[in-house]
Every structure is written in structure tokens, then in C-alpha cells.
Scaffold this motif. Sequence first.
Motif, PDB file in Angstrom:
ATOM      1  N   VAL A 166      -0.670  11.657  -4.583  1.00 54.01           N
ATOM      2  CA  VAL A 166      -0.660  10.250  -4.184  1.00 54.01           C
ATOM      3  C   VAL A 166      -2.066   9.672  -4.240  1.00 54.01           C
ATOM      4  O   VAL A 166      -2.282   8.572  -4.758  1.00 54.01           O
ATOM      5  N   ASN A 167      -3.042  10.401  -3.738  1.00 47.45           N
ATOM      6  CA  ASN A 167      -4.420   9.899  -3.748  1.00 47.45           C
ATOM      7  C   ASN A 167      -4.977   9.782  -5.160  1.00 47.45           C
ATOM      8  O   ASN A 167      -5.766   8.885  -5.438  1.00 47.45           O
ATOM      9  N   TRP A 210      -1.915   3.337 -10.624  1.00 52.19           N
ATOM     10  CA  TRP A 210      -0.661   2.586 -10.665  1.00 52.19           C
ATOM     11  C   TRP A 210      -0.876   1.143 -11.090  1.00 52.19           C
ATOM     12  O   TRP A 210      -0.115   0.606 -11.861  1.00 52.19           O
ATOM     13  N   ASP A 266       0.842  -1.202   0.000  1.00 53.23           N
ATOM     14  CA  ASP A 266       0.000   0.000   0.000  1.00 53.23           C
ATOM     15  C   ASP A 266       0.881   1.257   0.000  1.00 53.23           C
ATOM     16  O   ASP A 266       2.095   1.186   0.105  1.00 53.23           O
ATOM     17  N   ILE A 267       0.246   2.391  -0.133  1.00 50.61           N
ATOM     18  CA  ILE A 267       0.956   3.666  -0.287  1.00 50.61           C
ATOM     19  C   ILE A 267       1.820   3.991   0.927  1.00 50.61           C
ATOM     20  O   ILE A 267       2.956   4.437   0.791  1.00 50.61           O
ATOM     21  N   SER A 268       1.305   3.759   2.129  1.00 52.35           N
ATOM     22  CA  SER A 268       2.091   4.096   3.323  1.00 52.35           C
ATOM     23  C   SER A 268       3.361   3.251   3.400  1.00 52.35           C
ATOM     24  O   SER A 268       4.413   3.750   3.801  1.00 52.35           O
ATOM     25  N   ALA A 322      -2.786   6.667  -6.969  1.00 52.05           N
ATOM     26  CA  ALA A 322      -2.723   5.326  -6.381  1.00 52.05           C
ATOM     27  C   ALA A 322      -3.606   4.329  -7.131  1.00 52.05           C
ATOM     28  O   ALA A 322      -3.200   3.194  -7.367  1.00 52.05           O
TER      29      ALA A 322
END
Length: 107
Positions: free
Chosen positions: A69-70, A76, A2-4, A73
Motif C-alpha cells: 500500500v505504501n 495510483w 486517502d488510503i485509510s 499509493a
Amino acid sequence: MDISELVLYKSILVLGFLVLLFASERKWPAAQRPDAIATSRRLGKNLSLWLCNSALSPLIVLPITLFAVNQSAANWRTVWPGDGWGIALDILLLDLWIYWWHRANHR
């Protein structure tokens, strides 16, 4: 991934790279070290820039980064399918662009 997690890994990678660059520059400097007056003047300028960046980053850079990023995401996985190598390549290319832009601004 995930992004984090991705942001954490990138942060660790960038920090490690900066530490490596700092250590390399201390061991093999590209230029002679300046005298004490030039050093204090340079440190004063750098401190001023750091204070400005520290004040502006939370107001400008972080909101734009979170928005980007939002927005990206979800895309991608369609643009770079697979196990994450495409995302890593995307981040690497972005970081190289930022590096060369930074160097161009110093010129």
C-alpha cells in the motif's frame, strides 16, 4: 480519497458481500448438508486453519500489505488519474484474481 478511507470502504464492501454469500448459501445450498460427525470434523479442521491464519497474518500478511500500500499509493494517481474509478477497478481486478486463486487451491 486517502488510503485509510479506501481500505475502510473495501472492508465494508467485502464484509457485505460475504454476508450476502452466507445468506444465499443458507437459503439455496449448493450441496446437501453433511451429517453431525462430518460437520464436527469439518469444523475442527476449519478451526485449526483459522488459528494458523490468525497467528500468521499479523506476522506475514499485514506487513506485506502495508508495504504494498505504501509503495503503490503514490503511483495510483499517475496510473489511474481521475476521481477514483481506476483505483476501484484495480481493487476489483485484484480481488477477482484472489478469488480465482482461492478456488484453484481448493481443486
